[in-house]
Design an enzyme around this catalytic site. Sequence first.
Site, mmCIF file in Angstrom:
data_model
loop_
_atom_site.group_PDB
_atom_site.id
_atom_site.type_symbol
_atom_site.label_atom_id
_atom_site.label_comp_id
_atom_site.label_asym_id
_atom_site.label_seq_id
_atom_site.Cartn_x
_atom_site.Cartn_y
_atom_site.Cartn_z
ATOM 1 C CG ASN A 186 6.489 13.469 60.954
ATOM 2 O OD1 ASN A 186 5.843 14.073 60.085
ATOM 3 N ND2 ASN A 186 5.875 12.547 62.001
ATOM 4 C CE1 TYR B 246 1.811 7.408 63.874
ATOM 5 C CE2 TYR B 246 3.331 9.356 64.488
ATOM 6 C CZ TYR B 246 2.621 8.272 63.439
ATOM 7 O OH TYR B 246 2.803 8.722 61.964
ATOM 8 C CE1 TYR C 210 -3.335 56.144 37.644
ATOM 9 C CE2 TYR C 210 -4.553 54.027 38.148
ATOM 10 C CZ TYR C 210 -4.503 55.416 38.169
ATOM 11 O OH TYR C 210 -5.891 55.999 38.448
ATOM 12 N NE ARG D 23 -0.136 59.835 38.398
ATOM 13 C CZ ARG D 23 -1.365 59.738 38.115
ATOM 14 N NH1 ARG D 23 -1.979 60.241 39.506
ATOM 15 N NH2 ARG D 23 -1.902 59.533 37.121
ATOM 16 C CG HIS E 197 7.715 7.161 54.434
ATOM 17 N ND1 HIS E 197 7.423 5.884 54.469
ATOM 18 C CD2 HIS E 197 7.038 7.953 55.186
ATOM 19 C CE1 HIS E 197 6.314 5.765 55.323
ATOM 20 N NE2 HIS E 197 6.097 7.267 55.795
ATOM 21 C CD GLU F 205 -0.423 11.110 57.024
ATOM 22 O OE1 GLU F 205 -0.201 11.521 55.630
ATOM 23 O OE2 GLU F 205 0.267 10.527 57.551
#
Length: 512
Positions: free
Chosen positions: A197, A54, A280, A283, A84, A415
Amino acid sequence: MSILMIGDKKLTLEDLINVTRKGYQVEISESAYEKIARARKLVDTYVEEKRVSYGITTGFGKFCDTVVSKEETGILQKNLIMSHSCGVGNPLPIDVVRGIMLLRVVNLTKGYSGARKITVDTLVEMLNKGVTPFVPEKGSLGASGDLAPLSHIVLVMLGLGKAYYQGVLMDGKEAMEKGGVKILPELSSKEGLALINGTQVMTSVGAHVTYDAINLMKHLDLAGALTIEALNGITCAFDPRVHEIRGHQGQIRTAENFRRILEGSKNTTKQGQLRVQDPYVLRCIPQIHGASKDALEYLRYKVEMEMDAVTDNPIIFCETDDVISGGNFHGQPMALIFDYLGIAISEMANVSERRIERLVNPNLNFGLPAFLVENGGVNSGFMIVQYAAAAVVSENKVLAHPASVDSIPSSANQEDHVSMGTIAARKAGEILKNTRKVIAMEMLCACQGVDLRKAQDKLGEGTRDAYRLVREKVSYYDADRVMHLDIDSVENLIESNKVVEAVEKVIGEMKI
């Protein structure tokens, strides 16, 4: 000249920042070059012997079963890059792109990718000579690596695309020529795939956000401490015994920071003096801040692991003469943690905004004027500062929705699960920008509260310098003026890190 040597040790977050922001030069060790040569030799063997593998002798994605001849492998690689290069949107910041290039160099020098020495050296030269490709921020699914954005980097290596040189955007070929970097005449077998990749885009984006969040966390501690000064907070809640019996390290370290920052303060109180306990957001500061710190510590660990990882496909194992098509390019391990990063930073803004509300609200601020201004009514004071803080905190809540829970199949369902990790990393970056603004607003409000109590001379060891630096940039608010200018000034101060540097000179390094 400062140099980062690649190949002899694992990369750290600081190493990355040294190259991307501080101008460190990059060199490759001899042992790394040997690994590159061994892997390349095996790729050439596969091509010569026409073995089916591949990305070396086949097409990509759904075309993985289409065998390509030796004569066509070079065309295949260039076509891969051009087809791409589908990124869209605004460009990624230059430091992030430099990080992508560095991380790709690290990946290729591991000896599992099969790129040629000349190809790796071209990337290194671009880094060292300041040629930075224009990379659109959107277009990656974070599945088969960050294919689209990485392709835009390779375009410039081939004299295509666009790039920055000395801060000016120009054609890639011109940038390479002006930088004195030789353009690659071609890509050889496997190289196009070896260059695109991987998870380097999401990792670089997320690594920079993680680094900046760690520094911003220190500013959050300082902002909280200034608010305690302004509200005569109770310091008993920072007693080390309280935190040691729970055991969370972020909580323990936060309490220690506050004890050191507030040491010597005459504004703070003990329980029972003015009131029995604080709300809060005062504290529980060690518990709230500490939880985000624990998240950031885990994130650093995961980011540094990925920075040093092999995320190519196929992976070349020279020792056994194997080329294995796997899935190390899949971004899921990073997608989840970058969603976590966004949540951790979002919580920093949440608690800061609640302290802003407590400072400006006359029902909650223990005797300070409404909206922190004298002659209220004529003056609105800090009323809309809290509005603005609430707006960006609300936006953070939308951005904190995890990207990793989504998946859209691609490449004709080859994919069929994607990570969305790059989107998660970019969202975390937007959350960080918003959070920096909120912390700047808290610092402004707290310093105003200190002034209104005439408590400037009673500040602690750390809060004294933090207050001084804010007041060097922004004066006391005695009447209404254009508020966003003040917010911007303090935000710029935070970005410069000068407040933390000044405070740490007095109290020592703050713990994260």
